[in-house]
Motif scaffolding. Structure first.
Motif, PDB file in Angstrom:
ATOM      1  N   PHE A   1      -2.655   7.035   5.129  1.00 46.07           N
ATOM      2  CA  PHE A   1      -2.725   5.572   5.165  1.00 46.07           C
ATOM      3  C   PHE A   1      -3.235   5.192   6.558  1.00 46.07           C
ATOM      4  O   PHE A   1      -2.570   5.447   7.560  1.00 46.07           O
ATOM      5  CB  PHE A   1      -1.339   4.993   4.890  1.00 46.07           C
ATOM      6  CG  PHE A   1      -1.246   3.480   4.894  1.00 46.07           C
ATOM      7  CD1 PHE A   1      -2.349   2.661   5.119  1.00 46.07           C
ATOM      8  CD2 PHE A   1      -0.017   2.863   4.666  1.00 46.07           C
ATOM      9  CE1 PHE A   1      -2.240   1.273   5.117  1.00 46.07           C
ATOM     10  CE2 PHE A   1       0.110   1.476   4.667  1.00 46.07           C
ATOM     11  CZ  PHE A   1      -1.009   0.686   4.896  1.00 46.07           C
ATOM     12  N   CYS A   2      -4.427   4.601   6.603  1.00 45.66           N
ATOM     13  CA  CYS A   2      -5.044   4.203   7.873  1.00 45.66           C
ATOM     14  C   CYS A   2      -4.874   2.705   8.080  1.00 45.66           C
ATOM     15  O   CYS A   2      -5.035   1.919   7.146  1.00 45.66           O
ATOM     16  CB  CYS A   2      -6.529   4.553   7.881  1.00 45.66           C
ATOM     17  SG  CYS A   2      -6.873   6.289   7.488  1.00 45.66           S
ATOM     18  N   CYS A   3      -4.611   2.311   9.333  1.00 49.03           N
ATOM     19  CA  CYS A   3      -4.304   0.906   9.633  1.00 49.03           C
ATOM     20  C   CYS A   3      -5.503  -0.024   9.548  1.00 49.03           C
ATOM     21  O   CYS A   3      -5.333  -1.235   9.619  1.00 49.03           O
ATOM     22  CB  CYS A   3      -3.664   0.798  11.018  1.00 49.03           C
ATOM     23  SG  CYS A   3      -1.915   0.376  10.930  1.00 49.03           S
TER      24      CYS A   3
ATOM     25  N   PHE B   1       5.459   0.628   6.756  1.00 49.40           N
ATOM     26  CA  PHE B   1       5.294   1.980   6.209  1.00 49.40           C
ATOM     27  C   PHE B   1       6.593   2.759   6.333  1.00 49.40           C
ATOM     28  O   PHE B   1       7.080   3.347   5.355  1.00 49.40           O
ATOM     29  CB  PHE B   1       4.162   2.687   6.957  1.00 49.40           C
ATOM     30  CG  PHE B   1       4.061   4.161   6.665  1.00 49.40           C
ATOM     31  CD1 PHE B   1       3.607   4.611   5.430  1.00 49.40           C
ATOM     32  CD2 PHE B   1       4.422   5.103   7.627  1.00 49.40           C
ATOM     33  CE1 PHE B   1       3.520   5.970   5.159  1.00 49.40           C
ATOM     34  CE2 PHE B   1       4.337   6.457   7.362  1.00 49.40           C
ATOM     35  CZ  PHE B   1       3.888   6.897   6.127  1.00 49.40           C
ATOM     36  N   LEU B   2       7.196   2.755   7.518  1.00 44.32           N
ATOM     37  CA  LEU B   2       8.428   3.509   7.739  1.00 44.32           C
ATOM     38  C   LEU B   2       9.574   2.968   6.898  1.00 44.32           C
ATOM     39  O   LEU B   2      10.349   3.740   6.307  1.00 44.32           O
ATOM     40  CB  LEU B   2       8.801   3.466   9.225  1.00 44.32           C
ATOM     41  CG  LEU B   2       7.841   4.199  10.177  1.00 44.32           C
ATOM     42  CD1 LEU B   2       8.237   3.950  11.627  1.00 44.32           C
ATOM     43  CD2 LEU B   2       7.803   5.693   9.875  1.00 44.32           C
TER      44      LEU B   2
ATOM     45  N   ILE C   1      12.692   8.940   1.863  1.00 43.06           N
ATOM     46  CA  ILE C   1      11.815   9.919   2.511  1.00 43.06           C
ATOM     47  C   ILE C   1      11.798   9.681   4.015  1.00 43.06           C
ATOM     48  O   ILE C   1      11.443   8.596   4.476  1.00 43.06           O
ATOM     49  CB  ILE C   1      10.373   9.817   1.953  1.00 43.06           C
ATOM     50  CG1 ILE C   1      10.369  10.052   0.440  1.00 43.06           C
ATOM     51  CG2 ILE C   1       9.455  10.799   2.675  1.00 43.06           C
ATOM     52  CD1 ILE C   1       9.039   9.744  -0.220  1.00 43.06           C
ATOM     53  N   GLU C   2      12.176  10.677   4.764  1.00 39.66           N
ATOM     54  CA  GLU C   2      12.124  10.605   6.219  1.00 39.66           C
ATOM     55  C   GLU C   2      10.730  11.038   6.680  1.00 39.66           C
ATOM     56  O   GLU C   2      10.218  12.075   6.255  1.00 39.66           O
ATOM     57  CB  GLU C   2      13.185  11.504   6.851  1.00 39.66           C
ATOM     58  CG  GLU C   2      13.223  11.418   8.369  1.00 39.66           C
ATOM     59  CD  GLU C   2      14.309  12.285   8.970  1.00 39.66           C
ATOM     60  OE1 GLU C   2      14.328  12.423  10.213  1.00 39.66           O
ATOM     61  OE2 GLU C   2      15.131  12.825   8.202  1.00 39.66           O
ATOM     62  N   VAL C   3      10.118  10.244   7.539  1.00 37.46           N
ATOM     63  CA  VAL C   3       8.765  10.540   8.016  1.00 37.46           C
ATOM     64  C   VAL C   3       8.866  11.278   9.352  1.00 37.46           C
ATOM     65  O   VAL C   3       9.291  10.690  10.349  1.00 37.46           O
ATOM     66  CB  VAL C   3       7.932   9.258   8.182  1.00 37.46           C
ATOM     67  CG1 VAL C   3       6.526   9.598   8.691  1.00 37.46           C
ATOM     68  CG2 VAL C   3       7.847   8.490   6.869  1.00 37.46           C
TER      69      VAL C   3
ATOM     70  N   MET D   1       0.827  -1.210   0.000  1.00 34.46           N
ATOM     71  CA  MET D   1       0.000   0.000   0.000  1.00 34.46           C
ATOM     72  C   MET D   1       0.861   1.260   0.000  1.00 34.46           C
ATOM     73  O   MET D   1       0.558   2.241  -0.703  1.00 34.46           O
ATOM     74  CB  MET D   1      -0.928   0.000   1.218  1.00 34.46           C
ATOM     75  CG  MET D   1      -1.856   1.216   1.263  1.00 34.46           C
ATOM     76  SD  MET D   1      -2.925   1.346  -0.202  1.00 34.46           S
ATOM     77  CE  MET D   1      -4.200   0.150   0.237  1.00 34.46           C
ATOM     78  N   THR D   2       1.946   1.246   0.765  1.00 33.05           N
ATOM     79  CA  THR D   2       2.826   2.415   0.796  1.00 33.05           C
ATOM     80  C   THR D   2       3.448   2.647  -0.570  1.00 33.05           C
ATOM     81  O   THR D   2       3.523   3.786  -1.059  1.00 33.05           O
ATOM     82  CB  THR D   2       3.924   2.230   1.859  1.00 33.05           C
ATOM     83  OG1 THR D   2       3.320   1.907   3.110  1.00 33.05           O
ATOM     84  CG2 THR D   2       4.744   3.496   2.017  1.00 33.05           C
TER      85      THR D   2
END
Length: 348
Positions: free
Chosen positions: A252-254, A208-209, A217-219, A177-178
């Motif tokens: 993005f929802c879990c 995701f991370l 990309i740093e979140v 998904m990410t």
């Protein structure tokens, strides 16, 4: 147009009874299994449907019950009604095919869990299915295991070696998904987490991370919002993310419940989905196609997982009765990335 074939009493399932009565499958199961904690009006509706449809349990599973009927307990405390209902549909369908009785117990805290386990033990269950988040409760699983009761954990990311399990690869699903959001051009992506006590929620967050890091990309911490898999927690998390400046271009929802809440919050703020904000979820419960726009999500085959859980626990019960001790099986089912209208390419 050919006439629709009428079901005979032998082919009527508990799901047909539930639909006919206009109740959940869980309520129908409670009435049919003699649970007294159902209101008189609902009980009468279910029993009327049983009589109208001629429902009777399918006893095809007699070979299992050489020493009495198999009784399966289900312990639940899942806050997502949509997820739980899909899981119960699968469990009740499969149990009906094998003539197995299902006893359902709701619990919350540790004391409540112990009381629920004790009630199932006193009811003489032969095995227990533990859906999330109790699938990750060492106290509950340990107590059942200590009593020699076969257990099947549903949707745990870290199955114990002595406990059979059925799950998907949550890490791979969240990565898929990410990547999808990244391919659509999004880079400032908000993430609404699930219950931190639930191992799949931990894996989805890590996936995701990791995927964002691989894309360079740093979140920032501000883009990670706490959720608990509930609609209400999704509202609070979405409000937090959408107050940021600049706003994330995607969230993005879990799970789907929190995605529905994020959509509601965005609509309330006058944001166009997906024109100004893409929102995606996880699970693909029936809710995903009742939202507007329909939700892009990861399909977890929840109903099939419920069926598999019943088959696994019956397998363990059969082995115990016949004096065989086999290592519990861990079944990993396939997920699917379902692309609908709630996510689109980032506008230039």
């Amino acid at each position: 147009m050919p006439e629709r074939k009428r079901k005979t009493p032998a082919t009527v399932t508990i799901l047909d009874v539930a639909r006919h009565a206009g109740v959940s499958a869980m309520t129908a199961s409670r009435v049919i299994n003699g649970n007294t904690r159902v209101g008189a009006e609902l009980r009468e509706r279910v029993l009327a449907s049983v009589q109208a449809l001629g429902y009777c349990p399918n006893l095809a599973g007699r070979s299992l019950r050489t020493r009495g009927s198999a009784r399966i307990g289900v312990l639940y405390s899942n806050p997502s009604a949509a997820y739980l209902n899909e899981l119960m549909l699968g469990m009740l369908e499969q149990s009906s095919l094998s003539g197995t009785q299902v006893l359902v117990e709701k619990c919350a805290g540790l004391q409540s869990q112990r009381a629920a386990v004790q009630r199932l033990v006193e009811a003489g269950v032969d095995g227990v299915i533990v859906p999330p988040p109790l699938c990750d409760s060492p106290q509950t699983i340990g107590e059942l295991d200590a009593r020699g009761i076969p257990v099947v954990a549903v949707a745990t990311a870290t199955p114990l070696p002595q406990v059979a399990s059925v799950r998907i690869d949550d890490y791979a699903g969240a990565r898929a998904m990410t990547r999808h959001l990244l391919e659509l051009g999004h880079s400032r992506i908000g993430f609404i987490e699930g219950d931190p006590r639930h191992t799949p929620a931990q894996l989805r967050r890590q996936a995701f991370l990791d995927t964002m890091a691989e894309a360079g990309i740093e979140v920032p911490a501000e883009l990670l919002a706490e959720g608990m898999f509930t609609y209400r927690s999704g509202l609070a998390a979405a409000r937090q993310l959408l107050a940021l400046r600049p706003r994330p271009s995607a969230i993005f929802c879990c799970n789907d419940d929190m995605a529905a809440a994020a959509m509601a919050m965005a609509h309330g703020m006058g944001l166009r989905i997906p024109g100004e904000l893409s929102i995606v979820g996880f699970d693909d419960t029936p809710m995903a196609t009742t939202l507007w726009p329909e939700l892009t999500t990861i399909r977890q085959p929840v109903t099939a997982m419920g069926k598999a859980a019943v088959s696994l626990v019956l397998e363990r019960i059969r082995d115990r009765r016949e004096g065989r001790e086999h290592a519990p099986r861990h079944q990993v089912m396939k997920f699917t990335l379902v692309k609908r209208q709630s996510a689109a390419a980032l506008a230039p």
